[in-house]
Motif scaffolding. Structure first.
Motif, PDB file in Angstrom:
ATOM      1  N   SER A  23       0.416  -0.872  -0.462  1.00 42.47           N
ATOM      2  CA  SER A  23       0.127   0.748   0.218  1.00 42.47           C
ATOM      3  C   SER A  23       0.946   1.646  -0.039  1.00 42.47           C
ATOM      4  CB  SER A  23      -1.253  -0.330   0.818  1.00 42.47           C
ATOM      5  OG  SER A  23      -0.133  -0.219   2.277  1.00 42.47           O
ATOM      6  N   CYS A  37       3.236  11.384  -2.370  1.00 43.58           N
ATOM      7  CA  CYS A  37       1.518   9.711  -2.659  1.00 43.58           C
ATOM      8  C   CYS A  37       0.654  11.036  -2.855  1.00 43.58           C
ATOM      9  CB  CYS A  37       1.303  10.285  -0.759  1.00 43.58           C
ATOM     10  SG  CYS A  37       0.788  11.069   0.188  1.00 43.58           S
ATOM     11  N   GLY A  45      -0.997   5.012  -3.630  1.00 43.49           N
ATOM     12  CA  GLY A  45      -0.599   4.474  -2.969  1.00 43.49           C
ATOM     13  C   GLY A  45      -0.308   5.487  -1.391  1.00 43.49           C
ATOM     14  N   THR A  83      -4.649   5.450  -1.138  1.00 40.86           N
ATOM     15  CA  THR A  83      -4.922   4.479  -1.709  1.00 40.86           C
ATOM     16  C   THR A  83      -5.769   4.437  -2.253  1.00 40.86           C
ATOM     17  OG1 THR A  83      -5.591   4.218   0.559  1.00 40.86           O
ATOM     18  CG2 THR A  83      -3.870   3.653  -0.206  1.00 40.86           C
TER      19      THR A  83
END
Lengths: 383, 210
Positions: free
Chosen positions: A192, A198, A207, A284
């Motif tokens: 993840s 991110c 992720g 995510t």
């Protein structure tokens, strides 16, 4: 019922040791997430937001003996110290309670390859919390909340309930976690983690980034000392469970929807009143879609939403507090902070993502969090 | 508010409202005992076997607590809350996970194991099983703290954050295990309300120490 005011704040992450450093870097779109090549943490390189251990040691040495406290304890003590030193809250008073939010605390003490001088029971969260409260001369039994990634928001809600009831005058609510091989390996096993900084709510998000950090929010029912114009209140909050899966978010957003609508009800406000949402936004694929669905269903599509994870990663037990602290500062300065990493809209419902530093008057803000075990939490702050 | 049922699991015995409902002297290790306790419920729930010790203990206690109670029918699912306490967090599975990473020649962290290194997962398992969407709070305390439990639940009920509550203590560390769970419901929802104890700290302690 006693009103609960925010009377002090601090955040410590890769961005700095003060709230001012965080705000300055966030305004200038500076992220603390970096490529990490540290074989002790993980065999391969990965992206995370880490605190400079030398700096932490130096800062802590000015207030205590670094040999007597673990890294986790130093971090939380330092954060609380920095929040308390500019406030009128008496940390040692019997009317002050320490509330600690963490997922894994001193979990690195389980590593038998590294010798340390700490007693084995420091791995218990209640014991680590005692070390922290006793540092400040506080003799009340500190209370530890450990609800995965929602711990920080649950801790604020618990503190608010406790202070509302008049049981204490002040609460020192501290949340944090450190980056350990234990946690990095676990998140990697889930695949993840992002291959870069991110990208919350973005079409190409892949992720999360782990982050280490601590945050402190001082709450008090004794608001006479605060500047009335600047005082922020905790209005109310709630938590929920998805009742769906232990390691994946609900596909429908039901749980978060319940937490958000219950929080608004606790605060006696409606969706129209909410000026800003500080989302969990881990980046995510499933989490961000789930959040968009819950906000959409709660009638919050037009409310500006950001995620701060691109600046300092997911700080786990610290997240709910660090992100609240920064969002409260944004509220005071009438600013909405940019969602670092976000470029192209990519979630399943049309929510409004903050994509640049924006001026906006805010009277009510909503902070949410979601975590493993299917748990969700929400809290409302007001001017 | 009333305590409408209590379950206590420790020392190879499960009691429900102080009546022994399962006991065994055949098996003396926790993992075997809790499996036998689960089997005695005649429930089909394969997920049970994937759980860590802490979740298994909390799960079996909750199954006895909620047996024949149809509480999901009597309350809105988002108004049934869980308030738990525990001392050792998820220490046993934490150590198991640490073993999978400590030896680099044998490095194999597993998501199925890692997920249980969060102690609140036990509440998630109970919520999934019963479709409860309400409050979740887990306090880490050195020992069971009836006062903290009572005070917090009282405020949450007064604020209408929940209508009914599953609350108590669940802790496992190797062969030391104990779960003590209570079902807390309002008088108005219980027909034979005189039969039950009032929900207060003294009664919680009384039930715990019997």
């Amino acid at each position: 019922m006693h009103n609960v005011f925010v009377v002090g704040q601090n955040a410590i992450t890769s961005l700095g040791f003060t709230l001012a450093e965080h705000i300055d870097k966030i305004k200038n779109n500076i992220s603390g997430v970096k490529r990490i090549d540290d074989k002790v943490l993980f065999p391969e390189s990965f992206y995370a937001s880490l605190i400079d251990n030398v700096l932490l040691h130096q800062h802590f040495a000015s207030i205590g003996n670094p040999d007597s406290y673990t890294k986790f304890e130093q971090l939380l003590i330092l954060s609380a110290h920095l929040a308390l030193k500019d406030s009128t809250v008496n940390a040692a008073s019997h009317k002050t309670i320490f509330i600690i939010s963490t997922t894994k605390g001193n979990i690195n003490l389980l590593d038998t390859r590294q010798s340390n001088s700490f007693s084995a029971d420091r791995v218990y969260l209640w014991k680590a919390a005692q070390q922290i409260a006793r540092f400040f001369g506080n003799n009340n039994t500190p209370i530890v909340i450990s609800n995965a990634c929602i711990s920080g928001v649950v801790a604020i809600n618990f503190a608010n309930d406790l202070l509302n009831s008049g049981a204490y005058d002040n609460a020192v609510v501290i949340g944090g976690d450190i980056a350990t091989e234990f946690v990095v390996s676990g998140f990697q096993s889930f695949k993840s983690m992002s291959f870069g900084i991110c990208k919350p709510f973005d079409a190409h998000r892949d992720g999360l980034n782990l982050g280490e950090g601590a945050g402190t929010i001082l709450l008090s029912t004794q608001a006479a000392d605060c500047d009335a114009k600047q005082s922020i209140k905790v209005l109310g909050g709630a938590s929920s469970n998805d009742a769906n899966h232990i390691s994946g978010p609900s596909r429908t957003g039901d749980g978060l929807y319940f937490a958000v609508t219950k929080a608004m009800k606790q605060a006696s406000i409606t969706a129209q009143d909410v000026d800003f949402i500080s989302a969990h936004g881990t980046a995510t694929p499933f989490n961000d879609d789930m959040e968009a669905k819950a906000f959409h269903r709660a009638g919050l599509c037009d409310v500006p939403i950001n995620s701060l994870k691109g600046y300092f990663g997911h700080t786990l037990g610290g997240a709910g507090i660090i992100e609240s602290v920064i969002s409260i500062q944004g509220m005071k300065e009438n600013l909405l902070f940019n969602t670092m990493g976000y470029e192209e809209f990519g979630v399943e419902e049309p929510v409004t993502i903050v994509d640049h530093l924006t001026e906006k008057e805010q009277n009510y803000i909503l902070k949410t969090a979601s975590g493993f075990g299917g748990c969700n939490a929400a809290v409302i702050f007001a001017k | 508010m009333l305590i409408t049922r209590s379950v206590h699991i420790t020392h190879q015995r499960i009691t429900c409202d102080n009546q022994t409902v399962f006991e065994t002297s055949d098996v003396n290790i926790f993992t075997e005992f809790i499996k036998a306790g689960f089997k005695s419920l005649n429930a089909t729930y394969p997920k049970f076997y994937k759980m860590d010790s802490l979740s298994k203990l909390a799960f079996v206690a909750s199954e006895f607590l909620l047996r024949d109670q149809d509480i999901a029918q009597r309350y809105a699912p988002e108004s049934i809350g869980l308030v738990f306490q525990n001392a050792a967090s998820s220490i046993d599975i934490d150590k198991d996970h640490q073993l999978t990473i400590q030896d680099r020649a044998n490095y194999f962290p597993s998501p199925a194991l890692f997920v249980y290194t969060l102690p609140n997962i036990m509440m998630g398992e109970i919520c999934i099983r019963n479709k409860f969407f309400g409050e979740n709070a887990l306090f880490i305390t050195e020992k069971f703290d009836a006062e903290l439990l009572y005070n917090h639940i009282t405020v949450m009920l007064a604020k209408h954050k929940m209508d009914a509550c599953i609350a108590g203590w669940t802790n496992v560390e190797q062969e030391q295990y104990e779960s003590f769970l209570l079902l807390i419901e309002p008088e108005t929802m219980v027909s034979n309300s005189k039969e039950f104890r009032t929900f207060d700290a003294a009664n919680i302690l009384k039930l715990y120490t019997i």
